[in-house]
Design a protein around this motif. Structure first.
Motif, PDB file in Angstrom:
ATOM      1  N   GLN A  44      26.657  -7.018   2.798  1.00  0.00           N
ATOM      2  CA  GLN A  44      25.612  -5.344   3.021  1.00  0.00           C
ATOM      3  C   GLN A  44      25.987  -3.750   2.887  1.00  0.00           C
ATOM      4  O   GLN A  44      27.004  -3.706   2.747  1.00  0.00           O
ATOM      5  CB  GLN A  44      26.030  -5.351   4.685  1.00  0.00           C
ATOM      6  CG  GLN A  44      26.651  -6.661   5.376  1.00  0.00           C
ATOM      7  CD  GLN A  44      26.269  -6.437   6.777  1.00  0.00           C
ATOM      8  OE1 GLN A  44      27.829  -6.545   7.068  1.00  0.00           O
ATOM      9  NE2 GLN A  44      25.757  -6.508   7.605  1.00  0.00           N
ATOM     10  N   PRO A  45      25.450  -3.849   1.255  1.00  0.00           N
ATOM     11  CA  PRO A  45      25.599  -2.435   0.564  1.00  0.00           C
ATOM     12  C   PRO A  45      25.300  -1.305   1.232  1.00  0.00           C
ATOM     13  O   PRO A  45      26.174  -0.715   0.725  1.00  0.00           O
ATOM     14  CB  PRO A  45      24.841  -2.645  -0.758  1.00  0.00           C
ATOM     15  CG  PRO A  45      24.089  -4.163  -0.859  1.00  0.00           C
ATOM     16  CD  PRO A  45      24.078  -5.526   0.778  1.00  0.00           C
ATOM     17  N   GLU A  46      24.879  -1.378   2.348  1.00  0.00           N
ATOM     18  CA  GLU A  46      24.705   0.289   2.756  1.00  0.00           C
ATOM     19  C   GLU A  46      25.903  -0.001   3.580  1.00  0.00           C
ATOM     20  O   GLU A  46      25.304   1.795   3.747  1.00  0.00           O
ATOM     21  CB  GLU A  46      23.268  -0.359   3.695  1.00  0.00           C
ATOM     22  CG  GLU A  46      23.633  -1.114   4.677  1.00  0.00           C
ATOM     23  CD  GLU A  46      22.735  -2.353   4.509  1.00  0.00           C
ATOM     24  OE1 GLU A  46      22.931  -3.731   5.486  1.00  0.00           O
ATOM     25  OE2 GLU A  46      22.588  -3.213   3.548  1.00  0.00           O
ATOM     26  N   LEU A  47      26.563  -0.184   3.441  1.00  0.00           N
ATOM     27  CA  LEU A  47      27.655  -0.216   4.178  1.00  0.00           C
ATOM     28  C   LEU A  47      28.601   0.703   3.122  1.00  0.00           C
ATOM     29  O   LEU A  47      29.343   1.532   3.759  1.00  0.00           O
ATOM     30  CB  LEU A  47      28.313  -1.192   4.954  1.00  0.00           C
ATOM     31  CG  LEU A  47      27.946  -2.262   5.775  1.00  0.00           C
ATOM     32  CD1 LEU A  47      28.829  -2.850   6.526  1.00  0.00           C
ATOM     33  CD2 LEU A  47      27.096  -0.960   7.145  1.00  0.00           C
ATOM     34  N   ALA A  48      28.148   0.433   1.943  1.00  0.00           N
ATOM     35  CA  ALA A  48      29.046   1.565   1.145  1.00  0.00           C
ATOM     36  C   ALA A  48      29.428   2.634   0.915  1.00  0.00           C
ATOM     37  O   ALA A  48      30.331   3.166   0.776  1.00  0.00           O
ATOM     38  CB  ALA A  48      28.794   1.264  -0.981  1.00  0.00           C
ATOM     39  N   ARG A  49      28.112   3.612   1.818  1.00  0.00           N
ATOM     40  CA  ARG A  49      28.316   5.021   1.744  1.00  0.00           C
ATOM     41  C   ARG A  49      29.315   5.037   2.662  1.00  0.00           C
ATOM     42  O   ARG A  49      30.191   6.429   2.396  1.00  0.00           O
ATOM     43  CB  ARG A  49      27.194   5.516   2.285  1.00  0.00           C
ATOM     44  CG  ARG A  49      25.664   5.717   2.233  1.00  0.00           C
ATOM     45  CD  ARG A  49      24.213   5.521   1.974  1.00  0.00           C
ATOM     46  NE  ARG A  49      23.799   4.880   1.464  1.00  0.00           N
ATOM     47  CZ  ARG A  49      22.547   4.355   2.428  1.00  0.00           C
ATOM     48  NH1 ARG A  49      22.484   3.627   3.780  1.00  0.00           N
ATOM     49  NH2 ARG A  49      20.791   3.997   0.961  1.00  0.00           N
ATOM     50  N   GLY A  50      29.389   4.673   3.713  1.00  0.00           N
ATOM     51  CA  GLY A  50      31.057   4.902   4.072  1.00  0.00           C
ATOM     52  C   GLY A  50      32.254   4.232   3.950  1.00  0.00           C
ATOM     53  O   GLY A  50      33.135   4.282   4.569  1.00  0.00           O
ATOM     54  N   GLN A  51      32.361   4.018   2.633  1.00  0.00           N
ATOM     55  CA  GLN A  51      33.602   3.267   1.826  1.00  0.00           C
ATOM     56  C   GLN A  51      33.659   3.970   0.638  1.00  0.00           C
ATOM     57  O   GLN A  51      34.024   3.298  -0.445  1.00  0.00           O
ATOM     58  CB  GLN A  51      33.312   1.959   2.323  1.00  0.00           C
ATOM     59  CG  GLN A  51      33.529   1.160   3.547  1.00  0.00           C
ATOM     60  CD  GLN A  51      34.660   1.562   4.055  1.00  0.00           C
ATOM     61  OE1 GLN A  51      36.142   1.668   3.743  1.00  0.00           O
ATOM     62  NE2 GLN A  51      35.158   2.425   5.070  1.00  0.00           N
ATOM     63  N   ARG A  52      33.300   5.051   0.579  1.00  0.00           N
ATOM     64  CA  ARG A  52      33.320   5.242  -0.993  1.00  0.00           C
ATOM     65  C   ARG A  52      34.748   5.159  -1.757  1.00  0.00           C
ATOM     66  O   ARG A  52      34.338   5.086  -2.819  1.00  0.00           O
ATOM     67  CB  ARG A  52      33.032   7.020  -0.621  1.00  0.00           C
ATOM     68  CG  ARG A  52      32.558   8.383  -2.058  1.00  0.00           C
ATOM     69  CD  ARG A  52      32.982   8.759  -1.973  1.00  0.00           C
ATOM     70  NE  ARG A  52      32.159  10.377  -3.127  1.00  0.00           N
ATOM     71  CZ  ARG A  52      31.253  10.032  -3.958  1.00  0.00           C
ATOM     72  NH1 ARG A  52      30.128   9.329  -3.034  1.00  0.00           N
ATOM     73  NH2 ARG A  52      31.404  10.796  -5.404  1.00  0.00           N
ATOM     74  N   ASN A  53      35.397   5.680  -1.817  1.00  0.00           N
ATOM     75  CA  ASN A  53      36.348   6.006  -2.317  1.00  0.00           C
ATOM     76  C   ASN A  53      37.100   3.987  -2.584  1.00  0.00           C
ATOM     77  O   ASN A  53      37.594   3.826  -4.018  1.00  0.00           O
ATOM     78  CB  ASN A  53      38.169   6.610  -1.658  1.00  0.00           C
ATOM     79  CG  ASN A  53      38.112   8.075  -1.952  1.00  0.00           C
ATOM     80  OD1 ASN A  53      37.414   8.869  -2.772  1.00  0.00           O
ATOM     81  ND2 ASN A  53      38.499   8.638  -0.526  1.00  0.00           N
ATOM     82  N   GLU A  54      36.897   3.479  -1.349  1.00  0.00           N
ATOM     83  CA  GLU A  54      37.446   1.873  -1.624  1.00  0.00           C
ATOM     84  C   GLU A  54      35.974   0.783  -3.096  1.00  0.00           C
ATOM     85  O   GLU A  54      36.216  -0.152  -3.942  1.00  0.00           O
ATOM     86  CB  GLU A  54      37.381   1.111  -0.360  1.00  0.00           C
ATOM     87  CG  GLU A  54      37.301  -0.772  -0.642  1.00  0.00           C
ATOM     88  CD  GLU A  54      36.954  -1.061   0.730  1.00  0.00           C
ATOM     89  OE1 GLU A  54      36.832  -1.794   0.449  1.00  0.00           O
ATOM     90  OE2 GLU A  54      37.030  -0.137   1.981  1.00  0.00           O
TER      91      GLU A  54
END
Length: 612
Positions: free
Chosen positions: A217-227
């Motif tokens: 779910q790539p849209e969740l990536a915005r909340g896991q920037r550093n990871e």
């Protein structure tokens, strides 16, 4: 009628191995991917039978150098003896049955039935122990690159699954080194949903970490920037500062586009990592994203694209075209979202990757409208953002080529005329379409001869005074098809300005080609040159009477040196405009330099300053 005899093709398996090694696969290291692929497919097949089952893949490395061995084990569905004869002994017969092994939709990765043969690139024998989850005896299968194999039943029953043993082939030691095997297993299997355990004489560890939720779910990536940024660094081997989530409308292809930390050339090689059904297919895919997206490196997964036989590329078909377009739309949408909610972030990205942004703006008027104020352009006011230029003057002039801009930049800047250099790729096109996306702006292409309209004419009295000298100067440049005009213009430091009409530019290019061509082609080009309008194919040399040097030249006492001086001013104006010199012009330059040297030596001699 004579009886017809039918025969079967014979396959030279050792020759087939050579083809695999040198032509089908990019490197022998793909044997690890092929083993992983078979293991993953075996686990996937068993999972379809037992829903509470958990798959695993285990690799062991023992020994070093030519004595090294590698074992890969999975707890998947395993093989019966019939399976072995059908799928391991028949090249092109995949264990994933279907009407069309290439195009059929399947949850399996492999579909060509040649993967196991890749192991012969690094081993002279393949030993496989297998136990089918459907029952039957445990089996040992041994295959050799000459096309022979043996099967025997084992006395001891194994647990369901398969083990493959490989012993290092001479010259292939590098493919058994621990560091390489660990790296390649991670490269190929970083997104696999099953743990890959690697055991060596020094350590035991899981090579691939748990797949984060934002992969699916790539849209969740915005909340896991550093990871997300750390993950990109681990795969691509370089540090990124930003990224863009990717996903198609079907949800069957997605990933992360990592924004490159430095500007890149338009034609730079694209190195996107693409995973098919969680397995790395290519780390140098070039055709998965649109051409304009050369400012990102992608980590992309898909379960809908069709791989080639080598499983290192995809077929260029309608599906790939559709996926590429949707991934491009995903990038475009994210940039437009930044323009609305995070403009500073987008502004930084534009400053770093202006060329990519301009390429996208040319394609998409809505995107151009959103970001046009931040796009940088070279102008007579310096390199500025387009918004700043519009604020200074909503009526913008631009040139269509770099040569045109170089001809007029000094004159335009001295007269505070705002001109944008449209000579770089996309710039002229963007300037021409600017009024369509910003109704308050007017743009107009400026030609070098247009700049002369801002020049001040000499007076009628001056025209009469300089008539004879101007006629002499004009006659001196007739052989170059150039006319002379006396004007006054800024900057006063600029003695002369050379301009070309469209016809004279084409004529000059034709003559340059004629000089550089063989005799036969040269005569053809000469014939073409005769078709030009003799009046229209003239260039113009504007001499600046406000310039002290020009003013002195046109004094009657200096009439004797007028011709040579005007010829030198002509050549100097050509070089200032970055025009290549033809043979005649080069000769004028050389003779002028020699005359200057001689004059200097003569002056030294008169002063007694000759060599001692």
């Amino acid at each position: 009628m004579k009886q017809q005899d039918n025969y079967r093709f014979q396959v030279n398996l050792s020759g087939m191995i050579n083809i695999l090694s040198n032509h089908l696969y990019s490197s022998p290291k793909v044997f690890l991917r092929e083993l992983l692929q078979n293991a993953v497919d075996a686990v996937t097949a068993r999972k379809g039978m037992e829903h509470d089952y958990e798959g695993r893949i285990h690799i062991e490395l023992a020994g070093t150098g030519s004595g090294a061995t590698l074992m890969m084990e999975d707890n998947g569905i395993g093989l019966t003896e019939d399976d072995v004869h059908q799928f391991l002994a028949m090249i092109g017969q995949s264990s994933k049955r279907g009407k069309d092994l290439i195009m059929e939709e399947t949850s399996f990765i492999g579909r060509f039935g040649i993967g196991l043969l890749s192991c012969f690139m690094v081993s002279d024998e393949i030993v496989m122990l297998t136990q089918s989850a459907k029952g039957g005896p445990s089996l040992e299968w041994k295959g050799k690159p000459d096309g022979t194999y043996s099967i025997r039943e084992l006395e001891t029953a194994l647990s369901p699954g398969t083990r493959v043993y490989l012993r290092c082939k001479p010259g292939c030691e590098v493919y058994y080194e621990t560091e390489n095997v660990e790296k390649w297993l991670y490269d190929y299997g970083a997104l696999l949903p099953y743990p890959i355990e690697l055991r060596t004489e020094r350590f035991e560890q899981v090579v691939n970490p748990a797949v984060p939720a934002w992969i699916a779910q790539p849209e969740l990536a915005r909340g896991q920037r550093n990871e997300v940024l750390r993950f990109g660094e681990s795969l691509h081997g370089e540090r990124f500062g930003d990224f863009i989530p990717l996903r198609t409308s079907s949800g069957r292809t997605g990933g992360i586009a990592y924004v490159l930390p430095q500007a890149v050339n338009l034609h730079a090689k694209k190195n996107h990592r693409v995973y098919l059904k969680h397995m790395l297919v290519s780390d140098q895919a070039e055709n998965i994203l649109p051409e304009w997206a050369f400012f990102v490196k992608g980590v992309i997964w898909s379960d809908e694209l069709q791989p080639t036989a080598s499983r290192e590329h995809f077929y260029e078909n309608e599906k790939l075209e559709e996926v590429r377009a949707e991934l491009g739309e995903s990038i475009r949408a994210e940039l437009m979202r930044m323009a609305e909610y995070d403009p500073d972030r987008l502004r930084h990205m534009i400053q770093l990757h202006a060329l990519s942004m301009k390429a996208l703006a040319v394609e998409d008027g809505n995107f151009y409208r959103m970001i046009h104020r931040w796009l940088p352009f070279e102008s007579t006011y310096g390199r500025r953002e387009l918004g700043e230029l519009i604020d200074d003057n909503p009526n913008l002039y631009f040139t269509a080529t770099l040569d045109e801009y170089r001809q007029i930049t000094h004159v335009a800047a001295a007269q505070s005329l705002l001109v944008v250099n449209g000579g770089y790729i996309y710039d002229a096109e963007l300037m021409a379409s600017l009024p369509a996306i910003n109704a308050k702006v007017r743009t107009e292409r400026l030609l070098p001869e247009d700049v002369s309209l801002t020049f001040t004419d000499i007076t009628a009295e001056e025209r009469m005074r300089y008539y004879e000298l101007t006629r002499m100067a004009d006659a001196a440049l007739q052989r170059f098809r150039c006319r002379v005009q006396l004007k006054r213009f800024k900057p006063v430091e600029l003695p002369a300005l050379f301009t070309l009409s469209k016809e004279s530019s084409e004529f000059r290019s034709l003559k340059a080609a004629e000089e550089a061509s063989p005799d036969v082609l040269s005569s053809v080009l000469h014939s073409l040159g005769s078709s030009f309008n003799p009046e229209a194919a003239y260039s113009t040399l504007y001499l600046n009477l406000d310039n002290p040097v020009v003013a002195r030249i046109f004094m009657p006492v200096n009439a004797g040196g007028l011709v040579n001086t005007v010829e030198m001013l002509y050549v100097n104006a050509l070089m200032m405009g970055h025009y290549p010199l033809n043979r005649q012009e080069m000769s004028v330059l050389n003779q002028g330099i020699l005359r200057l040297i001689e004059a200097g030596l003569a002056a030294d001699a008169q002063k007694g300053g000759g060599p001692q």
